[in-house]
Design an enzyme around this catalytic site. Structure first.
Site, PDB file in Angstrom:
ATOM      1  N   GLU A  77       4.214  -7.364  14.266  1.00 10.32           N
ATOM      2  CA  GLU A  77       3.576  -7.508  15.197  1.00 10.32           C
ATOM      3  C   GLU A  77       3.125  -9.159  15.512  1.00 10.32           C
ATOM      4  O   GLU A  77       2.645  -9.534  16.365  1.00 10.32           O
ATOM      5  CB  GLU A  77       2.533  -6.691  15.660  1.00 10.32           C
ATOM      6  CG  GLU A  77       1.390  -6.483  14.609  1.00 10.32           C
ATOM      7  CD  GLU A  77       1.944  -5.412  13.544  1.00 10.32           C
ATOM      8  OE1 GLU A  77       0.926  -4.965  12.824  1.00 10.32           O
ATOM      9  OE2 GLU A  77       2.976  -5.203  13.211  1.00 10.32           O
ATOM     10  N   ARG A 137       0.987  -1.202  -0.153  1.00 11.66           N
ATOM     11  CA  ARG A 137       0.130   0.156  -0.013  1.00 11.66           C
ATOM     12  C   ARG A 137       0.930   1.218   0.227  1.00 11.66           C
ATOM     13  O   ARG A 137       0.435   2.219  -0.546  1.00 11.66           O
ATOM     14  CB  ARG A 137      -0.938   0.049   0.993  1.00 11.66           C
ATOM     15  CG  ARG A 137      -2.187  -1.059   0.952  1.00 11.66           C
ATOM     16  CD  ARG A 137      -3.085  -1.339   2.197  1.00 11.66           C
ATOM     17  NE  ARG A 137      -2.201  -1.941   3.313  1.00 11.66           N
ATOM     18  CZ  ARG A 137      -1.708  -3.134   3.420  1.00 11.66           C
ATOM     19  NH1 ARG A 137      -2.148  -4.083   2.608  1.00 11.66           N
ATOM     20  NH2 ARG A 137      -1.160  -3.539   4.322  1.00 11.66           N
TER      21      ARG A 137
END
Length: 175
Positions: free
Chosen positions: A95, A58
Site C-alpha cells: 500500500e 512477524r
C-alpha cells in the site's frame, strides 16, 4: 480478552496517513499471544496441513507457533536476498511501495498442503505473492490466516476471489 485491545496503533507510520497496526504488544502479552495462536490453529482444526508458510517478519513468530501445534514444517517466505539457496521470487505492490519475496525452490514438495500465515492483510499484495510462490512450488493452498485484516483495503476479498479460504482474528477500519 479482546485481541484488538492488545494491538498498538501508530499513526503516520511508515508515512503520513497510514495507521500502523503493531502486533508487538500482542506478542509481548502471553495470554493474548496464546489466544491468537490457538484461534489461528482452531480455524483449521481437522485440516491436513503439511507445512506453514510464514511471511517475514512477524509472520515467522506466529507461523512457527502454529506449525509447532499442528505438527507441520515451516516454510520461510523472505525478502529478496535473504535466502542462501536456490530460490524463486515474486514481486508485489504494497500500500506504500513495491517489494519482492522469495522462497527456496526445495521448500515445498509437489502436492503438499500449505497454510499461509502473516500478521496482517491490507491490500493482499504480500499474501498474493506468497501464494504465487507456493503454487509455483507445487503446494496445495489450504488457506491463509492473519491476526489483523484491514477490510477497507480489500486484501481478504482479493484472496477469496481466487479461491483461498481467509481467516482473520481482528478487523480495523481504514488504513
Amino acid at each position: 480478552m479482546k485481541l484488538a485491545s492488545t494491538i498498538r496503533t501508530i499513526p503516520d507510520f511508515p508515512k503520513p496517513g497510514i495507521m500502523f497496526r503493531d502486533i508487538t504488544t500482542l506478542l509481548g502479552d502471553a495470554q493474548a499471544f496464546t489466544l491468537a495462536v490457538d484461534e489461528l490453529v482452531g480455524a483449521f482444526a481437522g485440516t491436513d496441513i503439511d507445512k506453514v508458510a510464514c511471511i517475514e517478519a512477524r509472520g515467522f513468530i506466529l507461523g512457527g507457533a502454529v506449525a509447532h501445534i499442528l505438527g507441520a514444517g515451516v516454510v520461510p517466505l523472505r525478502k529478496k536476498g535473504k535466502l542462501p539457496h536456490d530460490r524463486i521470487s515474486s514481486a508485489y505492490q504494497l500500500e506504500y511501495g513495491m517489494d519482492i519475496i522469495e522462497m527456496h525452490t526445495d521448500a515445498i514438495e509437489s502436492g503438499e498442503r500449505v497454510l499461509l500465515i502473516d500478521d496482517l492483510i491490507a491490500t493482499g499484495g504480500t499474501a498474493m505473492a506468497g501464494i504465487d510462490l507456493l503454487k509455483r512450488g507445487g503446494a496445495e493452498i489450504v488457506g491463509a490466516a492473519f491476526v489483523i485484516d484491514l477490510p477497507d483495503l480489500g486484501g481478504a476479498r482479493r484472496l477469496e476471489a481466487v479461491g483461498i479460504k481467509v481467516v482473520s482474528l481482528v478487523g480495523f477500519d481504514g488504513h
